[in-house]
Write a protein that holds these residues in place. Structure first.
Motif, PDB file in Angstrom:
ATOM      1  N   LEU A  42       0.849  -1.187   0.000  1.00  0.00           N
ATOM      2  CA  LEU A  42       0.000   0.000   0.000  1.00  0.00           C
ATOM      3  C   LEU A  42       0.888   1.242   0.000  1.00  0.00           C
ATOM      4  O   LEU A  42       1.791   1.373   0.823  1.00  0.00           O
ATOM      5  CB  LEU A  42      -0.926   0.000   1.211  1.00  0.00           C
ATOM      6  N   VAL A  43       0.627   2.121  -0.954  1.00  0.00           N
ATOM      7  CA  VAL A  43       1.483   3.277  -1.171  1.00  0.00           C
ATOM      8  C   VAL A  43       0.622   4.520  -1.364  1.00  0.00           C
ATOM      9  O   VAL A  43      -0.595   4.455  -1.479  1.00  0.00           O
ATOM     10  CB  VAL A  43       2.387   3.074  -2.415  1.00  0.00           C
ATOM     11  N   ASN A  44       1.302   5.674  -1.405  1.00  0.00           N
ATOM     12  CA  ASN A  44       0.646   6.949  -1.716  1.00  0.00           C
ATOM     13  C   ASN A  44      -0.556   7.216  -0.816  1.00  0.00           C
ATOM     14  O   ASN A  44      -1.634   7.554  -1.285  1.00  0.00           O
ATOM     15  CB  ASN A  44       0.210   6.999  -3.182  1.00  0.00           C
ATOM     16  N   LEU A  45      -0.360   7.042   0.480  1.00  0.00           N
ATOM     17  CA  LEU A  45      -1.429   7.393   1.416  1.00  0.00           C
ATOM     18  C   LEU A  45      -1.664   8.893   1.369  1.00  0.00           C
ATOM     19  O   LEU A  45      -0.714   9.681   1.437  1.00  0.00           O
ATOM     20  CB  LEU A  45      -1.062   6.955   2.836  1.00  0.00           C
ATOM     21  N   ARG A  46      -2.921   9.270   1.264  1.00  0.00           N
ATOM     22  CA  ARG A  46      -3.276  10.679   1.112  1.00  0.00           C
ATOM     23  C   ARG A  46      -4.407  11.056   2.062  1.00  0.00           C
ATOM     24  O   ARG A  46      -5.312  10.248   2.317  1.00  0.00           O
ATOM     25  CB  ARG A  46      -3.722  10.984  -0.317  1.00  0.00           C
ATOM     26  N   CYS A  47      -4.315  12.263   2.560  1.00  0.00           N
ATOM     27  CA  CYS A  47      -5.387  12.863   3.354  1.00  0.00           C
ATOM     28  C   CYS A  47      -5.833  14.119   2.630  1.00  0.00           C
ATOM     29  O   CYS A  47      -5.027  15.045   2.436  1.00  0.00           O
ATOM     30  CB  CYS A  47      -4.881  13.195   4.759  1.00  0.00           C
ATOM     31  N   PHE A 125      -2.009  10.092  13.349  1.00  0.00           N
ATOM     32  CA  PHE A 125      -1.174   9.117  12.650  1.00  0.00           C
ATOM     33  C   PHE A 125      -2.082   7.987  12.169  1.00  0.00           C
ATOM     34  O   PHE A 125      -2.947   7.523  12.920  1.00  0.00           O
ATOM     35  CB  PHE A 125      -0.092   8.579  13.584  1.00  0.00           C
ATOM     36  N   TRP A 126      -1.858   7.537  10.945  1.00  0.00           N
ATOM     37  CA  TRP A 126      -2.762   6.502  10.433  1.00  0.00           C
ATOM     38  C   TRP A 126      -2.055   5.510   9.534  1.00  0.00           C
ATOM     39  O   TRP A 126      -0.989   5.781   8.987  1.00  0.00           O
ATOM     40  CB  TRP A 126      -3.953   7.131   9.731  1.00  0.00           C
ATOM     41  N   ARG A 127      -2.665   4.354   9.433  1.00  0.00           N
ATOM     42  CA  ARG A 127      -2.189   3.318   8.544  1.00  0.00           C
ATOM     43  C   ARG A 127      -3.398   2.496   8.081  1.00  0.00           C
ATOM     44  O   ARG A 127      -4.497   2.630   8.632  1.00  0.00           O
ATOM     45  CB  ARG A 127      -1.167   2.432   9.243  1.00  0.00           C
ATOM     46  N   VAL A 128      -3.169   1.676   7.084  1.00  0.00           N
ATOM     47  CA  VAL A 128      -4.262   0.894   6.523  1.00  0.00           C
ATOM     48  C   VAL A 128      -3.722  -0.454   6.071  1.00  0.00           C
ATOM     49  O   VAL A 128      -2.545  -0.572   5.710  1.00  0.00           O
ATOM     50  CB  VAL A 128      -4.922   1.655   5.343  1.00  0.00           C
ATOM     51  N   ARG A 129      -4.566  -1.456   6.099  1.00  0.00           N
ATOM     52  CA  ARG A 129      -4.264  -2.725   5.448  1.00  0.00           C
ATOM     53  C   ARG A 129      -5.499  -3.155   4.671  1.00  0.00           C
ATOM     54  O   ARG A 129      -6.619  -2.730   4.988  1.00  0.00           O
ATOM     55  CB  ARG A 129      -3.845  -3.790   6.458  1.00  0.00           C
ATOM     56  N   CYS A 138      -2.912  -8.105   3.333  1.00  0.00           N
ATOM     57  CA  CYS A 138      -1.547  -7.660   3.040  1.00  0.00           C
ATOM     58  C   CYS A 138      -0.947  -7.070   4.309  1.00  0.00           C
ATOM     59  O   CYS A 138      -1.615  -6.949   5.337  1.00  0.00           O
ATOM     60  CB  CYS A 138      -1.549  -6.611   1.921  1.00  0.00           C
ATOM     61  N   ASP A 139       0.312  -6.685   4.250  1.00  0.00           N
ATOM     62  CA  ASP A 139       0.946  -6.041   5.389  1.00  0.00           C
ATOM     63  C   ASP A 139       0.362  -4.653   5.597  1.00  0.00           C
ATOM     64  O   ASP A 139      -0.199  -4.033   4.674  1.00  0.00           O
ATOM     65  CB  ASP A 139       2.453  -5.924   5.160  1.00  0.00           C
ATOM     66  N   TRP A 140       0.512  -4.147   6.797  1.00  0.00           N
ATOM     67  CA  TRP A 140       0.111  -2.771   7.065  1.00  0.00           C
ATOM     68  C   TRP A 140       0.931  -1.813   6.194  1.00  0.00           C
ATOM     69  O   TRP A 140       2.099  -2.059   5.903  1.00  0.00           O
ATOM     70  CB  TRP A 140       0.334  -2.421   8.536  1.00  0.00           C
ATOM     71  N   SER A 141       0.306  -0.741   5.834  1.00  0.00           N
ATOM     72  CA  SER A 141       1.000   0.307   5.083  1.00  0.00           C
ATOM     73  C   SER A 141       2.003   1.019   5.975  1.00  0.00           C
ATOM     74  O   SER A 141       1.955   0.907   7.208  1.00  0.00           O
ATOM     75  CB  SER A 141      -0.010   1.339   4.580  1.00  0.00           C
ATOM     76  N   PRO A 142       2.932   1.777   5.377  1.00  0.00           N
ATOM     77  CA  PRO A 142       3.722   2.701   6.199  1.00  0.00           C
ATOM     78  C   PRO A 142       2.802   3.683   6.910  1.00  0.00           C
ATOM     79  O   PRO A 142       1.675   3.934   6.465  1.00  0.00           O
ATOM     80  CB  PRO A 142       4.599   3.418   5.168  1.00  0.00           C
ATOM     81  N   VAL A 143       3.271   4.255   7.988  1.00  0.00           N
ATOM     82  CA  VAL A 143       2.476   5.205   8.762  1.00  0.00           C
ATOM     83  C   VAL A 143       2.478   6.565   8.071  1.00  0.00           C
ATOM     84  O   VAL A 143       3.526   7.067   7.647  1.00  0.00           O
ATOM     85  CB  VAL A 143       3.021   5.341  10.200  1.00  0.00           C
ATOM     86  N   ALA A 144       1.317   7.141   7.942  1.00  0.00           N
ATOM     87  CA  ALA A 144       1.164   8.494   7.419  1.00  0.00           C
ATOM     88  C   ALA A 144       0.533   9.350   8.523  1.00  0.00           C
ATOM     89  O   ALA A 144       0.158   8.845   9.590  1.00  0.00           O
ATOM     90  CB  ALA A 144       0.310   8.500   6.165  1.00  0.00           C
ATOM     91  N   LYS A 145       0.421  10.649   8.256  1.00  0.00           N
ATOM     92  CA  LYS A 145      -0.150  11.517   9.283  1.00  0.00           C
ATOM     93  C   LYS A 145      -0.785  12.736   8.649  1.00  0.00           C
ATOM     94  O   LYS A 145      -0.560  13.052   7.488  1.00  0.00           O
ATOM     95  CB  LYS A 145       0.915  11.946  10.290  1.00  0.00           C
ATOM     96  N   TRP A 146      -1.617  13.378   9.421  1.00  0.00           N
ATOM     97  CA  TRP A 146      -2.108  14.710   9.060  1.00  0.00           C
ATOM     98  C   TRP A 146      -2.191  15.551  10.317  1.00  0.00           C
ATOM     99  O   TRP A 146      -2.237  15.019  11.427  1.00  0.00           O
ATOM    100  CB  TRP A 146      -3.442  14.637   8.330  1.00  0.00           C
ATOM    101  N   GLU A 147      -2.176  16.857  10.118  1.00  0.00           N
ATOM    102  CA  GLU A 147      -2.170  17.775  11.255  1.00  0.00           C
ATOM    103  C   GLU A 147      -3.200  18.873  11.019  1.00  0.00           C
ATOM    104  O   GLU A 147      -3.219  19.505   9.961  1.00  0.00           O
ATOM    105  CB  GLU A 147      -0.780  18.384  11.405  1.00  0.00           C
ATOM    106  N   ILE A 148      -4.053  19.049  11.996  1.00  0.00           N
ATOM    107  CA  ILE A 148      -5.081  20.090  11.918  1.00  0.00           C
ATOM    108  C   ILE A 148      -4.433  21.457  12.123  1.00  0.00           C
ATOM    109  O   ILE A 148      -3.474  21.606  12.890  1.00  0.00           O
ATOM    110  CB  ILE A 148      -6.181  19.859  12.972  1.00  0.00           C
ATOM    111  N   GLY A 149      -4.948  22.473  11.431  1.00  0.00           N
ATOM    112  CA  GLY A 149      -4.462  23.836  11.595  1.00  0.00           C
ATOM    113  C   GLY A 149      -5.286  24.600  12.614  1.00  0.00           C
ATOM    114  O   GLY A 149      -5.483  24.141  13.753  1.00  0.00           O
TER     115      GLY A 149
END
Length: 950
Positions: A42-47, A125-129, A138-149
């Motif tokens: 799993l790639v290109n995790l987007r928020c 912080f988030w991840r997906v499988r 499949c394996d868990w994705s790399p960890v991605a994140k987002w930050e509220i303003g």
């Protein structure tokens, strides 16, 4: 996702997905026992379309991801998302904010966060499988994140809007003449001053995070301890209708701060906010530059400090003594305050900033990508001009500015004027095409040297449309590296590519993209010099071409939201009626709105949300705007007379200009109305508004009947012009019984009536070449697009153009150019043809979940290559013809399926890889249609080959 309406009733460009046996809901798969072990990453995790964004305002953002696999037929059957308040918790398997558990679904785009309530400045912080078609995880994705303003007004507590107290400029260069073609004498006036603001603060030990939230109107540059915070970003923030909303940017300044004293510096310019000179219309501006900023520091002990703009901040004028986004910038380096943005600077002579009432109703996070320096173009030629001036040719028409480096005595004045072309003898600029007659301003930058060595300078708060720069003030021939061009535009990532065996077509394609790039500065403009305005008709003309080549999701989302900010502000219609509340204007943003939208321009308010739905699978935009879109349909319906919409600009800027327009505006306006009503029918279905959908269906039937009654000529089998025939085919207005006749009429309109040339404006341009191909005349399409006589694209390239002109005209040698821009992206709308026809890549369901691959041109070209980065991953279509054999390599991303249309007169002899296609794993024969063999495939790479016959 709801079933699509019958494609025979729909229009090609809008590309509603086809029902029936050609598109099956599932992907072809083989027995589970034959499946290898899952190999899915799993790639290109987007928020909200962005990678690890900081400073977003969406408290329930949408999450997306892509799957990557070398295997065929990979399909997601379930997913699990975990969101946590720390990476450590996520690493230990705890999704304390949200854990979806295993959800049976093929969805991998736009999944809305539905966990715990989020707050300002919170990091998630988030991840997906996912589970594959065999229900294997499949394996868990790399960890991605987002930050509220800072999404709420209360989050800005402690920060106030500030302005410069007093204009201290004394320079004679602070004023310039403004003279439009309607003015007998020029008016000399100053711009608003470009202020500097500074503040010092103490930082304790243990700093772990620091953010600066900045809204500087019109443009601003933030520095920390003298260091820039934005990288190559310029002209920030993006343009909006400022009294309604303004955008703020979030800067990570953690690494720029030091323990102890730190200095925050902000340099500001007028931008569109303070623009009150162009067009000699001061009311276009909103006032003097104003700043709102808040710096928040987080420490390891859990404490937080906030520093906001207020009257304790110091302010002064600086070296920018004049700046106007249309006219240019004047920078006197002798007026620089050395060290002003560093700790310890003596600001005792500076004045306290003054606090002012907020100039906007709301401050929102900037989601659209920033404008950046995208390319530096070295000078290609230097020639001596008149009266000691020097002319620099950077070799290409661009939007941006010149960067110079010079060593000269203090007080040396270097003036740079910009133009797209030269006068016929090449000795001076021809500025007619850049619109000084309309704006009253010439594109000019002025730099005053400070002396003492080599100085490098470029403007900050303006941009120009140009290829040539005329420089005055040099005392000797300049060095070859004295000047370079800097291209700036919104940093929308490239998402598409096209190349083929025909060098002319490659030049036409590249010229189309250069024209788009030059006009994308947080809105799509009509041109980068004369108007810089976001005309709605221009936007929908080029909308799909832009999407096939760039990531436009956030850009078009902003554009549609911009339209909402000016609803009802048009003042009057062009026929003198007072503007209607809730109705768009001809221009999407700002105060230069040019009246209430005409029907064929305002159609963008529905066509662009359709593009976001069709190409990205995004339902948010049309959902949020639905009531406004419905009001627009009702409004245009009220302009109809017996089903015909009688208002509109028409097929704008055909060859020779609007006086040669062959298609009546009421025809194209009615066609656009029909198309947008059908879109609204689909939107209503998506939202479960069944009564609305039925009403739109009935309205569309009435409009279609009226259109054919009024415009179809049974004797010719067409609608009277190339544009008329192509838009009728595009929007599905021709009946199934007459569609073939209309295709023949379109062919005749090109071949017989115009000697093989296209003769269309922007409405016909978008659809002409595609409809020629899809109605059986691809030979005519290729012949027309290759024409090198007027008004063909090759003709304009021979004249030296590197961008498409506003109006295709005959250009006589030895005569100056007419007063028309030479850089108009609306004329690039036709270039969607390279992807959707030559490459043959089209969405068959929203967001390319299902794909249609149907290339054209294999009788015209030796080879063609196209790819498009869809929301699910890259789609490629690479084909070549060798000794009457068609070989086609296609790649389909995981979690999608496609119908491929392989050209052949012997479908039984189609091969895929080393065997016949109908016997290959992951390939299912779907019959034949229009001289092609159809196969359904799942994800993976396939190599088809077929015999093209004699």
């Amino acid at each position: 996702m709801k079933d699509k309406m019958n494609s025979n009733e729909m229009f090609h460009s809008i590309r509603l997905a086809v029902t029936g046996v050609l598109l099956l809901a599932g992907t072809v798969s083989v027995a589970r026992s034959e499946q290898p072990k899952p190999d899915v990453q799993l790639v290109n995790l987007r928020c909200e379309y962005r990678e690890n964004p900081i400073g977003i305002d969406v408290l329930k953002p949408r999450l997306s991801w892509m799957a990557s696999s070398e295997q065929r037929g990979v399909r997601q059957t379930a997913y699990r998302i975990q969101v946590a308040s720390s990476s450590e918790r996520l690493g230990s398997g705890e999704g304390d904010l949200w854990d979806t558990g295993k959800v049976s679904s093929e969805r991998s785009t736009h999944i809305r966060y539905a966990g715990g309530k989020l707050a300002a400045r919170q990091t998630c912080f988030w991840r997906v499988r996912v589970w594959d078609q065999n229900d294997q995880p499949c394996d868990w994705s790399p960890v991605a994140k987002w930050e509220i303003g800072l999404p709420e007004k209360s989050d800005w507590r402690g920060a106030q809007w500030i302005r410069l107290d007093t204009d201290l400029r004394k320079s004679s260069l602070a004023a310039r003449p403004v003279q439009t073609k309607k003015m007998a004498v020029p008016d000399y006036s100053k711009t608003h001053p470009a202020p500097l603001f500074r503040n010092e603060m103490l930082v304790k030990s243990g700093l772990v995070r620091a953010r600066a939230y900045v809204c500087g109107l019109g443009y601003s540059e933030l520095t920390v301890n003298g260091k820039p915070t934005a990288g190559d970003a310029v002209l920030s923030p993006g343009q909006t209708t400022y009294d309604v909303r303004a955008l703020y940017t979030t800067r990570d300044i953690t690494g720029l701060l030091q323990e102890g004293s730190n200095a925050i510096g902000v340099m500001m310019g007028n931008g569109f906010f303070g623009q009150d000179q162009a067009f000699h219309a001061p009311k276009l501006g909103y006032g003097e530059p104003a700043l709102l900023a808040k710096i928040v520091l987080d420490y390891a002990d859990g404490s937080t400090e906030a520093i906001g703009t207020n009257s304790t901040w110091k302010s002064s004028t600086g070296p920018v003594v004049y700046d106007n986004v249309y006219g240019g910038e004047t920078y006197d380096a002798r007026l620089e305050h050395i060290g002003w943005n560093r700790p310890g600077f003596d600001d005792s002579q500076w004045r306290d900033a003054v606090t002012v009432t907020a100039p906007t109703q709301s401050v929102n996070a900037q989601m659209v990508p920033e404008i950046r320096r995208m390319e530096t173009l070295p000078c290609q030629e230097i020639r001596e001009g008149e009266n000691g001036k020097w002319i620099f040719d950077i070799g290409r028409n661009i939007a941006g500015w010149a960067r110079i480096q010079i060593s000269a005595p203090a007080g040396t004045v270097i003036s740079m004027e910009y133009a797209e072309v030269l006068m016929p003898d090449g000795s001076r600029l021809d500025t007619a095409t850049t619109g000084g007659h309309a704006t009253g301003l010439q594109q000019k930058d002025i730099y005053v040297c400070k002396g003492g060595g080599m100085e490098t300078w470029e403007p900050r708060f303006t941009y120009h449309g140009f290829r040539y720069v005329e420089v005055e003030g040099l005392t000797e021939r300049p060095a070859d590296d004295f000047l370079a061009g800097v291209l700036v535009h919104t940093d929308v990532p490239r998402h598409g590519m096209f190349e083929c065996s025909d060098a002319l077509l490659n030049r036409i394609y590249q010229t189309s993209l250069w024209t788009i790039e030059d006009n994308i500065h947080s809105v799509i403009e009509d041109c980068p010099h004369r108007e810089k305005c976001a005309w709605l008709g221009d936007a929908h003309a080029v909308g799909e071409t832009a999407i096939y080549n760039y990531d436009m999701a956030l850009f078009w989302t902003k554009f549609v939201d911009d339209i909402e900010t000016v609803l009802g502000r048009g003042g009057v219609t062009y026929w003198g009626q007072r503007a209607t509340p809730g109705i768009p204007c001809n221009i999407a943003v700002g105060r230069r709105l040019c009246q209430e939208a005409r029907p064929d321009w305002g159609a963008a308010y529905i066509l662009l949300p359709w593009c976001l739905f069709n190409y990205y699978g995004d339902t948010d935009v049309f959902t949020r705007h639905y009531d406004h879109l419905a009001r627009w349909i009702s409004y245009v319906n009220g302009l109809s007379e017996e089903g015909i919409v009688v208002r509109g600009y028409g097929d704008w800027c055909p060859p020779g200009g609007n006086k040669t327009m062959e298609c009546p505006p009421n025809l194209t306006s009615t066609a656009f109305f029909y198309g947008t009503v059908r879109i609204m029918e689909r939107f209503a279905e998506e939202l479960g508004k069944t009564d609305d959908a039925e009403q739109y269906k009935r309205l569309a039937a009435r409009v279609r009947e009226a259109f054919n009654r009024e415009f179809f000529d049974p004797e010719t089998g067409g609608y009277g012009s190339q544009t008329a025939d192509s838009v009728a085919l595009r929007f599905g207005l021709a009946s199934p019984d007459t569609a073939g006749q209309v295709g023949n009429s379109l062919r005749a309109g090109v071949v017989e009536q115009h000697q093989g040339h296209a003769s269309v404006g922007i409405h016909g341009g978008r659809s002409l070449y595609t409809e020629l191909c899809e109605s059986g005349s691809e030979d005519v399409a290729f012949a027309a697009i290759r024409k090198e006589t007027f008004p063909g694209y090759g003709y304009m390239l021979k004249k030296g153009f590197t961008t498409w002109p506003e109006v295709p005209l005959k250009y006589d040698a030895g005569k100056p150019f007419a007063h028309h821009s030479l850089n108009h992206p609306m004329q690039s709308g036709f270039a969607v043809w390279f992807h959707e026809c030559v490459g043959g890549i089209q969405p068959a369901s929203p967001g390319f979940k299902k794909i249609k691959l149907k290339p054209y041109g294999y009788t015209q070209l030796e080879w063609a290559k196209a790819h498009y980065e869809s929301p699910f991953g890259k789609i490629t279509s690479d084909w070549k013809v060798d000794a009457n054999t068609f070989q086609w390599t296609v790649t389909i991303p995981p979690n999608t399926s496609a119908i491929v249309h392989v050209p052949t007169d012997k479908p039984e002899d189609v091969f895929e890889g080393m065997g016949t296609a109908r016997n290959r794993n992951g390939v299912e024969a779907m019959g034949t249609k229009d001289g092609r063999a159809l196969f359904q495939i799942g994800s993976g790479t396939y190599i088809f080959s077929s015999n093209l016959g004699t």
